[in-house]
Design an enzyme around this catalytic site. Structure first.
Site, PDB file in Angstrom:
ATOM      1  N   GLU A  22       0.835  -1.205   0.000  1.00  0.00           N
ATOM      2  CA  GLU A  22       0.000   0.000   0.000  1.00  0.00           C
ATOM      3  C   GLU A  22       0.870   1.256   0.000  1.00  0.00           C
ATOM      4  O   GLU A  22       0.540   2.244  -0.655  1.00  0.00           O
ATOM      5  CB  GLU A  22      -0.916   0.014   1.226  1.00  0.00           C
ATOM      6  CG  GLU A  22      -1.957  -1.076   1.222  1.00  0.00           C
ATOM      7  CD  GLU A  22      -2.804  -1.045   2.476  1.00  0.00           C
ATOM      8  OE1 GLU A  22      -3.999  -0.720   2.347  1.00  0.00           O
ATOM      9  OE2 GLU A  22      -2.266  -1.335   3.570  1.00  0.00           O
ATOM     10  N   LYS A  99     -11.958   3.680   1.300  1.00  0.00           N
ATOM     11  CA  LYS A  99     -10.784   2.970   0.772  1.00  0.00           C
ATOM     12  C   LYS A  99     -11.301   1.805  -0.064  1.00  0.00           C
ATOM     13  O   LYS A  99     -11.299   0.650   0.380  1.00  0.00           O
ATOM     14  CB  LYS A  99      -9.916   2.500   1.947  1.00  0.00           C
ATOM     15  CG  LYS A  99      -8.564   1.968   1.565  1.00  0.00           C
ATOM     16  CD  LYS A  99      -7.747   1.684   2.823  1.00  0.00           C
ATOM     17  CE  LYS A  99      -6.386   1.138   2.489  1.00  0.00           C
ATOM     18  NZ  LYS A  99      -5.585   0.867   3.687  1.00  0.00           N
TER      19      LYS A  99
END
Length: 120
Positions: A22, A99
């Site tokens: 990420e 997200k």
């Protein structure tokens, strides 16, 4: 009585998350904010200087999303709320950080965190 300005679906690429991938690859985050404030002065005078300029607010929010990475979207939401409350006319704010590409190994539509903050 509190009026509201809402900015929904603001998109920006950030590098937030706990996993190394990420932080390396980044992903799109979607932000919704609602500001609680008195809009009467701006409406009465028809003057943008008497309200929160949502275009300028969007710029500041995107700077946070694209800026310094954090592990948690809770932390990101808190930083975004601070931006919203930086304008003294804003009495309260609700911030949601979505997200949609969270690293979850199952089908899902969205992951989101919503926080509410106020001056009082």
């Amino acid at each position: 009585m509190t009026d509201r300005i809402e900015l929904r679906g603001l998109r920006a690429r950030g590098f937030h998350g706990v996993l190394p991938a990420e932080r390396e690859l980044g992903q799109e985050f979607v932000v919704d904010v609602a500001l609680g404030l008195d809009l009467r002065p701006a409406a009465e005078k028809d003057d943008v200087a008497l309200t929160v300029h949502y275009g300028e607010l969007a710029d500041r929010l995107v700077e946070v999303v694209t800026g310094e990475p954090v592990d948690l979207i809770e932390t990101l939401a808190e930083r975004l709320a601070e931006v919203c409350l930086a304008d003294p006319r804003v009495l309260s704010t609700e911030v949601t950080v979505h997200k949609p590409a969270a690293p979850i190994p199952h089908p899902f539509t969205d992951v989101a965190v919503t926080i509410t903050r106020s001056r009082v």
